[in-house]
Design a protein around this motif. Structure first.
Motif, PDB file in Angstrom:
ATOM      1  N   ASN A  13       0.683  -1.340  -0.373  1.00 49.60           N
ATOM      2  CA  ASN A  13      -0.064  -0.347  -0.139  1.00 49.60           C
ATOM      3  C   ASN A  13       0.816   1.384   0.154  1.00 49.60           C
ATOM      4  OD1 ASN A  13      -2.189  -1.744   0.022  1.00 49.60           O
ATOM      5  ND2 ASN A  13      -2.416  -1.682   2.175  1.00 49.60           N
ATOM      6  N   THR A  16       0.578   4.154  -2.715  1.00 45.94           N
ATOM      7  CA  THR A  16      -0.893   4.135  -3.377  1.00 45.94           C
ATOM      8  C   THR A  16      -2.372   5.120  -2.773  1.00 45.94           C
ATOM      9  OG1 THR A  16      -1.886   2.194  -1.906  1.00 45.94           O
ATOM     10  CG2 THR A  16      -0.439   2.249  -4.029  1.00 45.94           C
ATOM     11  N   TRP A  22      -7.900  -1.277  -4.443  1.00 48.46           N
ATOM     12  CA  TRP A  22      -7.305  -2.006  -5.751  1.00 48.46           C
ATOM     13  C   TRP A  22      -7.656  -2.771  -5.999  1.00 48.46           C
ATOM     14  CZ3 TRP A  22      -6.618   1.526  -9.414  1.00 48.46           C
ATOM     15  CH2 TRP A  22      -5.494   2.417  -8.853  1.00 48.46           C
ATOM     16  N   ASP A  26     -10.630  -5.621  -9.161  1.00 54.93           N
ATOM     17  CA  ASP A  26     -10.630  -5.621 -10.236  1.00 54.93           C
ATOM     18  C   ASP A  26     -12.355  -7.320 -10.848  1.00 54.93           C
ATOM     19  OD1 ASP A  26      -8.600  -7.829 -12.127  1.00 54.93           O
ATOM     20  OD2 ASP A  26      -9.546  -9.284 -10.531  1.00 54.93           O
TER      21      ASP A  26
END
Length: 245
Positions: A13, A16, A22, A26
């Motif tokens: 992390n 970010t 994140w 997906d």
């Protein structure tokens, strides 16, 4: 393992803005794509199709994350194991813990989505969800141990798994219900250990029919065997890893 996982989570992390989100983007992205193709383009699926697919994509992301991270978990630390005597089983289990923490966030979003968009959170949820989570954790850990050992001796296995996992999802009832599969070929889904996982989550979250006792028992046996075999292989080859790498 927990301290190693905490350090790994901090590293992933670092720098970010979205952090663990994140991981969730997906399955969310794939859900949008599948809903567009099935519902909009082909006019199939029905009104609750989005949460139906999402209930498979989030658990599947947990599995693929554990497996992909575990394959290179020992090989990536070749410098460390050359100098420090440490049980190598720590590395794949760290990968499992890291992805389990991330999955917990995805599961929270999935529960909210099920409550808002056609799910059925009842007393069955309290029974089925802990059961299927425990079995799924054993399934992920068992395969992670096996792949961590194989990844040391077979460098190509990472590429093989990338293609294999894609195919595995499409031959699993993630985009369709087991009942929609042709009756004469339905026994093939019963041989797939992922089938009772997807069915179990949909039983807990959507009120779908539960997995058959046979397929659920097969999943438990498969998971326990993988855990035993993976631990056996890693213990047996512990002293060989430094030499091979």
């Amino acid at each position: 393992v927990w301290y190693s996982a905490r350090a790994e989570l901090k590293v992933r992390n670092l720098g970010t803005y979205l952090g663990h989100l994140w991981w969730l983007l997906d399955p969310l992205m794939f859900m949008v794509v599948y809903v567009f193709l099935v519902v909009v383009v082909f006019d199939r699926g029905g009104p609750g199709y989005a949460i139906f697919v999402f209930s498979a994509l989030v658990p599947w992301k947990w599995t693929t994350g554990c497996l992909n991270d575990s394959i290179a978990s020992v090989r990536a630390r070749s410098g460390l194991i050359q100098h420090i005597a440490i049980p190598k089983v720590v590395f794949p289990l760290t990968a499992v813990v890291v992805n389990t923490v991330r999955f917990a966030i995805g599961l929270g979003v999935l529960l909210v989505g099920a409550g808002l968009f056609g799910g059925r959170l009842t007393l069955a949820t309290l029974v089925w969800l802990p059961l299927i989570l425990l079995i799924h954790l054993a399934f992920n850990a068992g395969l992670a141990l096996v792949l961590a050992d194989a990844g040391v001796f077979l460098a190509d296995i990472r590429n093989i798994m990338q293609f294999g996992l894609r195919l595995w999802f499409y031959v699993s009832p993630g985009l369709y219900a087991v009942g929609s599969f042709p009756q004469r070929y339905r026994f093939l889904l019963g041989l797939n250990p992922v089938t009772p996982l997807f069915e179990g989550y949909r039983t807990a979250l959507l009120g779908a029919p539960p997995p058959s006792p046979g397929t659920l028992s097969w999943l438990v046996v498969f998971s326990v065997f993988c855990m035993w075999y993976g631990l056996h292989r890693m213990e047996r080859n512990d002293s060989r890893y430094a030499k091979v790498l």
